[in-house]
Design a protein around this motif. Structure first.
Motif, PDB file in Angstrom:
ATOM      1  N   ARG A 269       0.845  -1.192   0.000  1.00  0.00           N
ATOM      2  CA  ARG A 269       0.000   0.000   0.000  1.00  0.00           C
ATOM      3  C   ARG A 269       0.882   1.244   0.000  1.00  0.00           C
ATOM      4  O   ARG A 269       1.829   1.343   0.766  1.00  0.00           O
ATOM      5  N   GLN A 270       0.579   2.191  -0.863  1.00  0.00           N
ATOM      6  CA  GLN A 270       1.398   3.397  -0.949  1.00  0.00           C
ATOM      7  C   GLN A 270       0.532   4.608  -1.253  1.00  0.00           C
ATOM      8  O   GLN A 270      -0.508   4.502  -1.908  1.00  0.00           O
ATOM      9  N   ASN A 271       0.964   5.747  -0.749  1.00  0.00           N
ATOM     10  CA  ASN A 271       0.292   7.004  -1.053  1.00  0.00           C
ATOM     11  C   ASN A 271       0.748   7.496  -2.415  1.00  0.00           C
ATOM     12  O   ASN A 271       1.926   7.412  -2.763  1.00  0.00           O
ATOM     13  N   LEU A 272      -0.174   8.014  -3.188  1.00  0.00           N
ATOM     14  CA  LEU A 272       0.109   8.415  -4.565  1.00  0.00           C
ATOM     15  C   LEU A 272      -0.225   9.880  -4.769  1.00  0.00           C
ATOM     16  O   LEU A 272      -1.023  10.465  -4.027  1.00  0.00           O
ATOM     17  N   PRO A 273       0.363  10.501  -5.792  1.00  0.00           N
ATOM     18  CA  PRO A 273      -0.013  11.881  -6.104  1.00  0.00           C
ATOM     19  C   PRO A 273      -1.460  11.946  -6.568  1.00  0.00           C
ATOM     20  O   PRO A 273      -2.009  10.958  -7.058  1.00  0.00           O
ATOM     21  N   VAL A 274      -2.074  13.082  -6.411  1.00  0.00           N
ATOM     22  CA  VAL A 274      -3.463  13.292  -6.828  1.00  0.00           C
ATOM     23  C   VAL A 274      -3.473  14.278  -7.981  1.00  0.00           C
ATOM     24  O   VAL A 274      -2.830  15.329  -7.918  1.00  0.00           O
ATOM     25  N   LEU A 275      -4.189  13.936  -9.041  1.00  0.00           N
ATOM     26  CA  LEU A 275      -4.279  14.796 -10.215  1.00  0.00           C
ATOM     27  C   LEU A 275      -5.624  15.510 -10.223  1.00  0.00           C
ATOM     28  O   LEU A 275      -6.664  14.884 -10.005  1.00  0.00           O
ATOM     29  N   MET A 276      -5.596  16.818 -10.474  1.00  0.00           N
ATOM     30  CA  MET A 276      -6.824  17.607 -10.500  1.00  0.00           C
ATOM     31  C   MET A 276      -6.862  18.478 -11.744  1.00  0.00           C
ATOM     32  O   MET A 276      -5.850  19.040 -12.160  1.00  0.00           O
ATOM     33  N   ASP A 277      -8.046  18.564 -12.346  1.00  0.00           N
ATOM     34  CA  ASP A 277      -8.227  19.423 -13.513  1.00  0.00           C
ATOM     35  C   ASP A 277      -8.134  20.884 -13.103  1.00  0.00           C
ATOM     36  O   ASP A 277      -8.642  21.279 -12.045  1.00  0.00           O
ATOM     37  N   GLN A 278      -7.496  21.696 -13.956  1.00  0.00           N
ATOM     38  CA  GLN A 278      -7.344  23.121 -13.687  1.00  0.00           C
ATOM     39  C   GLN A 278      -8.084  23.990 -14.690  1.00  0.00           C
ATOM     40  O   GLN A 278      -8.779  24.916 -14.326  1.00  0.00           O
ATOM     41  N   ASN A 279      -7.925  23.679 -15.937  1.00  0.00           N
ATOM     42  CA  ASN A 279      -8.531  24.515 -16.978  1.00  0.00           C
ATOM     43  C   ASN A 279      -8.789  23.662 -18.207  1.00  0.00           C
ATOM     44  O   ASN A 279      -7.930  22.890 -18.619  1.00  0.00           O
ATOM     45  N   THR A 280      -9.972  23.791 -18.773  1.00  0.00           N
ATOM     46  CA  THR A 280     -10.332  23.053 -19.987  1.00  0.00           C
ATOM     47  C   THR A 280     -10.717  24.038 -21.072  1.00  0.00           C
ATOM     48  O   THR A 280     -11.531  24.939 -20.842  1.00  0.00           O
ATOM     49  N   GLN A 281     -10.114  23.867 -22.245  1.00  0.00           N
ATOM     50  CA  GLN A 281     -10.415  24.763 -23.359  1.00  0.00           C
ATOM     51  C   GLN A 281     -10.798  23.959 -24.603  1.00  0.00           C
ATOM     52  O   GLN A 281     -10.310  22.857 -24.826  1.00  0.00           O
ATOM     53  N   LEU A 282     -11.674  24.549 -25.400  1.00  0.00           N
ATOM     54  CA  LEU A 282     -12.149  23.906 -26.619  1.00  0.00           C
ATOM     55  C   LEU A 282     -11.095  24.026 -27.713  1.00  0.00           C
ATOM     56  O   LEU A 282     -10.511  25.092 -27.916  1.00  0.00           O
ATOM     57  N   LEU A 283     -10.843  22.931 -28.415  1.00  0.00           N
ATOM     58  CA  LEU A 283      -9.895  22.910 -29.521  1.00  0.00           C
ATOM     59  C   LEU A 283     -10.638  22.855 -30.851  1.00  0.00           C
ATOM     60  O   LEU A 283     -11.860  22.709 -30.890  1.00  0.00           O
TER      61      LEU A 283
END
Length: 387
Positions: A24-38
């Protein structure tokens, strides 16, 4: 045949009993910051050996360990991702990582071109033909993409596969416009109604069945920025990020799926396993990719992001989920399979002294990649803190 499959089942369950365990290990957490239309997606026809000339060789396996780790801002840029929806619209999402151990971050590592030859010496693949195994865990988690690749079910609506199966680094493949995922299930061979009425109930239960694909449309695809070659990229198409996640329009009616995990820091002597739909008619019973093909082997060499091995494979197996089977709870708990990589394909790479050697290569799921894939699946960072 049933005896052979029974022996195969024993092999699958005992071949990887090694001295490793899930910790068992602690992992980094990923979070959305900004979403833009392409801009609307651009598609182009898939060409044979589409990656020829697109891989920029930085160094061989030995020198990869000396490459400096990426800082957090560069890692976040690479883990930004592109989403394409079934109507062709695209978005790009920037991300932030919390709790990232930069000493374990990835470095840019690219290898040479992919070729077709992926079988080393005697062919060690097994065709899973017994109906008792082909539609049951773990083989039932292997799926086929309409682009000709394989993938692995990591939830009822999500398939992990290789990025090059849907995107060549610049454009989406033409066939991705109508991308589907095929899940193998059993279909009864029914005769005429009059004959069915005459058959006893016992014989009806023993009716012969055949495996067929049930195809499901893909709702959206996600690929990491590290795979996409753009004007702002400092390197060419990166083999380290050859993975993608597909979200299906409807869930698969199946009880058990493959969990994802973080690749152990070292594999030897543990074995890796993967099942896919090799496009190889020379294998008895495959019929050009209609049967699950299973194999296992040891990892020969490894870098921070890639596993180099000699597991036999052929085109069609690309995108298969590479998994290991280890004990939980410090080695005293139950055995558990986790997908810790994605099979990418065959490559020529440089080893010590400038020698060129060929390997079959799989992308490792690192803590940062796990955070990204887990976020894609659950959309909830709290479910991705530990594994």
């Amino acid at each position: 045949m049933e005896l052979l499959c029974l022996l195969l089942y024993v092999t699958v369950n005992l071949a990887c009993i090694e001295g490793y365990k899930w910790t068992r290990q602690n992992l980094p957490v990923l979070m959305d910051q900004n979403t833009q239309l392409l801009e609307q997606s651009l598609f182009r026809e898939q060409v044979e050996n589409m990656n020829v000339g697109q891989f920029e060789k930085l160094c061989g396996i030995e020198c990869q360990t000396s490459l400096p780790p990426l800082n957090q801002s560069e890692q976040e840029r690479i883990l930004g991702y592109e989403t394409m929806y079934d109507n062709g619209t695209r978005t790009h999402t920037d991300v932030r990582l919390r709790g990232l151990n930069t000493t374990e971050s990835t470095s840019y590592v690219s290898s040479l071109t992919r070729t077709k030859r992926q079988v080393f010496g005697a062919d060690g693949r097994f065709v899973i033909s017994d109906l008792k195994f082909i539609t049951n865990y773990p083989f039932a988690t292997a799926v086929r993409l309409s682009t000709g690749c394989s993938g692995v079910l990591v939830s009822s609506k999500h398939v992990l596969t290789a990025a090059h199966c849907i995107h060549d680094g610049r454009y989406y493949l033409e066939s991705v416009k109508y991308l589907k995922v095929g899940v193998l299930h059993l279909k009864s061979k029914r005769g005429k109604r009059r004959r069915q009425r005459a058959v006893s109930k016992i014989n009806q239960q023993n009716m012969k069945k055949r495996p067929v694909f049930r195809w499901i449309r893909v709702k959206q695809t996600r690929i990491p920025q590290g795979w996409i070659h753009s004007k702002n990229s400092t390197t060419s198409l990166a083999a380290d990020y050859d993975y993608a996640l597909l979200e299906l329009k409807r869930g698969v009616k199946q009880k058990k799926f493959m969990d994802i995990g973080v690749a152990p820091r070292t594999f030897q002597p543990a074995r890796i396993h993967f099942s896919g739909y090799d496009d190889d008619k020379s294998l008895e019973g495959t019929q050009g990719g209609e049967k699950v093909v299973y194999r296992f082997c040891s990892v020969a060499k490894e870098s921070k992001d890639l596993m180099y091995q000699h597991c036999d494979a052929q085109p069609g197996a690309a995108g298969a989920g590479v998994y290991v089977r280890l004990r939980e709870d410090g080695g005293k708990g139950r055995w558990r399979r986790r997908v810790i990589g994605v099979f990418s394909g065959h490559r020529w790479v440089e080893v010590g002294g400038g020698e060129q050697r060929d390997f079959n290569v799989a992308v490792r799921i690192t803590p940062a990649k796990y955070a990204q894939i887990c976020h894609w699946i659950h959309k909830d960072p709290t479910q991705c803190k530990t594994v």
